[in-house]
Design an enzyme around this catalytic site. Sequence first.
Site: not given
Ligand code: F6P
Length: 402
Positions: A93, A124, A147, A247, A300
Amino acid sequence: MTSTQRIGILTSGGDCPGLNAVIRAVVKCANRRGWDVIGIPYSTAGFIEVADGKYDPDHLRLADHGYDIPGILQGLDVLQFLSGTILGSLNKGYPDGADNVAKILAGYQKLNLDALIAIGGDGSLDIIYDLAQRGGWNLIGIPKTIDNDVPFTEKSIGFNSAVQTVNSALYDLTFTAASHDRVMVVEVMGRDAGHLALHGGIAGGADVILIPELVPVLTPQVVTQICQHIAELRQRGRKFALVVVAEGVRGEDGQRQHLIGDLLATAIADRSRTLCQTGDTAYCDMDRVETRAMVLGHIQRSGIPTASDRLLAAAFGRKAIDLIAEGRYNRMVVWEAGRVRSKDLGDVIATVHDCHQRGVCPSPVEADSTMVKVARSLGIYVGDPETLPDPKAVMPEIPAIV
Ligand code: F6P
């Protein structure tokens, strides 16, 4: 508007493959018009550093890449191949600290920018749009996220590459699964959306794909149906199975789980044994079902950007520069029905706000979408339409924007 422009560019939110390819495309298209591109480090945090005098703005200028590489590789532009972002990103944020909004606005002014290109996801872009409104910035958004849940665009940068990663992982797991007659449960990212699990799962030959839009909660009934599906596959000779779970699928208590894949793998093993104990001959070998779970995680978000993502990056980068040349600001470039277009960023953000307030995904998998139908037609278990909750009750429709 001056004919020579000074364009800022930043990447914000979680990284994904293809961000550097967008930066490359923007720089190439801008430089060919004789415009300057200023790379803002670490998203809006970079403006604060500029305001604090930590950067010489001239050192932030981005040039067509690769001409400093020596020897026969001179001119090789690695940005099209490399994941991550050369600019760095910010995933929390607004940057921490008092007066930061004022500092961001001051940093922007100090850079003397004519326009800003922000490559970001829904969260963002929401923040940067707010800052742009306050500071009177000329903003162009480019959607990115593995996503694929940014509204108004069918494709976002990074999604296709992540699908490829899921697809490759399933291929790599197939032979070890087959050698041991195992059920491999693969947990895939996607936040509250199931696009990545659905597309990666179909491409990679999954037998079961669970996405939050169709299976919001892992009920005992769903687990039983999965086991029945696995039993049927085993009777027909496929002794192993690939199970993909997004997830965003929640545990039986309706809560988000830390490791939903682990939970599912245990539930499948336990339920298989109880099915066997019923004495029903259809399930007589289910006590031998072994499960293993793996979380694909951040691989991913990395890996080589696919050709499809590089093409999208080139097309989005070019469109962003064209919009600036036309003086059309506060737009987000989108992919729609085979074409690159743009939408009013205010409309995009209004939809994002509305969905976040209602606690729903801004761009979910539609229950009657082509890929859901494809999965069902291929015999992949994606939840039983007869027994599942009405998906519209779980994912209310996004209001149309006129
Ligand atoms: O929004 C992209 C993403 O990779 C989601 O698929 C996942 O839940 C999240 O970001 C993971 O975020 P971080 O890298 O902050 O763990």
